[in-house]
Design a protein around this motif. Structure first.
Motif, PDB file in Angstrom:
ATOM      1  N   ALA A  37       0.848  -1.183   0.000  1.00  0.00           N
ATOM      2  CA  ALA A  37       0.000   0.000   0.000  1.00  0.00           C
ATOM      3  C   ALA A  37       0.887   1.238   0.000  1.00  0.00           C
ATOM      4  CB  ALA A  37      -0.918  -0.006   1.214  1.00  0.00           C
ATOM      5  N   CYS A  38       0.447   2.256  -0.728  1.00  0.00           N
ATOM      6  CA  CYS A  38       1.239   3.473  -0.879  1.00  0.00           C
ATOM      7  C   CYS A  38       0.277   4.650  -0.956  1.00  0.00           C
ATOM      8  CB  CYS A  38       2.096   3.379  -2.132  1.00  0.00           C
ATOM      9  SG  CYS A  38       3.040   4.839  -2.545  1.00  0.00           S
ATOM     10  N   GLY A  39       0.153   5.415   0.140  1.00  0.00           N
ATOM     11  CA  GLY A  39      -0.825   6.489   0.162  1.00  0.00           C
ATOM     12  C   GLY A  39      -2.221   5.933   0.023  1.00  0.00           C
ATOM     13  N   PHE A  65       2.753   2.469 -10.021  1.00  0.00           N
ATOM     14  CA  PHE A  65       1.888   3.035  -8.994  1.00  0.00           C
ATOM     15  C   PHE A  65       0.445   2.960  -9.483  1.00  0.00           C
ATOM     16  CE2 PHE A  65       6.046   4.676  -8.161  1.00  0.00           C
ATOM     17  CZ  PHE A  65       6.135   4.701  -6.779  1.00  0.00           C
ATOM     18  N   ARG A  66      -0.421   2.497  -8.578  1.00  0.00           N
ATOM     19  CA  ARG A  66      -1.821   2.280  -8.904  1.00  0.00           C
ATOM     20  C   ARG A  66      -2.710   2.964  -7.879  1.00  0.00           C
ATOM     21  NH1 ARG A  66      -2.731  -2.150 -12.421  1.00  0.00           N
ATOM     22  NH2 ARG A  66      -0.806  -3.211 -13.069  1.00  0.00           N
ATOM     23  N   ASP A  67      -3.906   3.345  -8.307  1.00  0.00           N
ATOM     24  CA  ASP A  67      -4.845   3.967  -7.379  1.00  0.00           C
ATOM     25  C   ASP A  67      -5.598   2.891  -6.603  1.00  0.00           C
ATOM     26  OD1 ASP A  67      -6.815   2.998  -9.095  1.00  0.00           O
ATOM     27  OD2 ASP A  67      -7.259   4.953  -9.971  1.00  0.00           O
ATOM     28  N   VAL A 125       8.254  -2.492  -0.280  1.00  0.00           N
ATOM     29  CA  VAL A 125       7.545  -1.883   0.845  1.00  0.00           C
ATOM     30  C   VAL A 125       7.755  -0.373   0.784  1.00  0.00           C
ATOM     31  CG1 VAL A 125       9.479  -2.113   2.466  1.00  0.00           C
ATOM     32  CG2 VAL A 125       7.145  -1.976   3.344  1.00  0.00           C
ATOM     33  N   PHE A 126       6.719   0.370   1.145  1.00  0.00           N
ATOM     34  CA  PHE A 126       6.775   1.829   1.198  1.00  0.00           C
ATOM     35  C   PHE A 126       6.944   2.234   2.659  1.00  0.00           C
ATOM     36  CE2 PHE A 126       5.167   6.176   1.106  1.00  0.00           C
ATOM     37  CZ  PHE A 126       5.700   6.661  -0.078  1.00  0.00           C
ATOM     38  N   ALA A 127       8.008   2.995   2.960  1.00  0.00           N
ATOM     39  CA  ALA A 127       8.294   3.415   4.334  1.00  0.00           C
ATOM     40  C   ALA A 127       8.835   4.834   4.312  1.00  0.00           C
ATOM     41  CB  ALA A 127       9.300   2.480   4.992  1.00  0.00           C
TER      42      ALA A 127
END
Length: 253
Positions: A132-134, A148-150, A175-177
């Motif tokens: 998950a990213c934002g 990147f996907r919505d 991973v997004f950190a």
């Protein structure tokens, strides 16, 4: 399985060449905070840690699973079989777990509370890593691209990851950190820190010491699986069929 001398030599040469390629990039090392148990039969494809819960996706035909693990010990809490596919990366988005598949171009949805199947949807290309990213997701497909996907899984942009002008292929679990993306490189002993806006490699985490401790005896049992625990600021690092997972901090080397 007994570890052969040629296998160890090939692995050492490969890691030495990779270290040379990453020369000049800020280097970090994983400082071990603690060790967790890990199932030697679990062919780790993805990890995710959110809200004190730890989930793992495992692959191989007929043996793929979605698993919840005890974050204090690493031991299995419960598992859901996904025998019809080779499962890949996993992300927790809201109250839903999203699990990719390698070549089936299908993602499965699960209710995070019960692990009950909650649907599925199609996407293009191969599925490798996911997080998950934002309000959406960041995904890899084994190439040098971050996609990147919505929230509806529609592609919003792609970023090419390059080092010294060359594409970094085989980006795997991701991973997004903070404001960075971390991705391990398949068949590599390294995790890369990546600027998600430009695709620039801003750091390199050398995990060869973790690999030596895990002592994988099979060439397929490579480093794979990375998650971030926002509560502690630590990362979890795993490998395919490793007997141990590591809780680490990335520190300057």
């Amino acid at each position: 399985m007994r570890v052969s001398g040629p296998f160890l030599l090939r692995r050492a040469v490969r890691h030495a060449l990779q270290r040379a390629w990453f020369a000049g990039v800020p280097r970090m090392a994983p400082r071990i905070v603690r060790r967790l148990d890990h199932d030697r039969e679990a062919f780790t494809q993805g990890l995710v840690m959110r809200g004190g819960r730890l989930f793992e996706s495992t692959g191989r035909p007929g043996r793929s699973q979605l698993r919840e693990l005890d974050p204090a010990t690493g031991r299995l809490v419960r598992a859901v079989a996904v025998p019809e596919v080779w499962a890949e990366g996993i992300a927790l988005h809201g109250d839903r777990l999203v699990q990719l598949t390698w070549k089936h171009r299908t993602a499965y949805l699960y209710d995070a509370a019960s692990l009950g199947r909650a649907g599925e949807f199609a996407y293009d290309g191969e599925g490798w890593g996911l997080d998950a990213c934002g309000d959406g997701f960041v995904m890899t497909d084994g190439t040098h691209q971050l996609t990147f996907r919505d929230a509806a899984f529609r592609v919003t942009r792609t970023v090419e990851v390059r080092l010294k002008g060359w594409p970094v292929r085989h980006l795997n679990d991701v991973v997004f950190a903070g404001d960075r993306v971390y991705a391990n490189v398949w068949q590599s002993g390294h995790i890369l820190e990546i600027d998600p806006r430009q695709g620039t490699v801003t750091g390199c985490i050398d995990c060869t010491a973790l690999i030596r401790e895990a002592a994988p005896a099979d060439p397929e049992h490579v480093l794979n699986g990375i998650a971030f625990d926002e509560g502690s600021g630590c990362f979890l690092v795993a490998g395919k069929c490793w007997p141990v997972m590591f809780v680490v901090r990335f520190e300057p080397d």
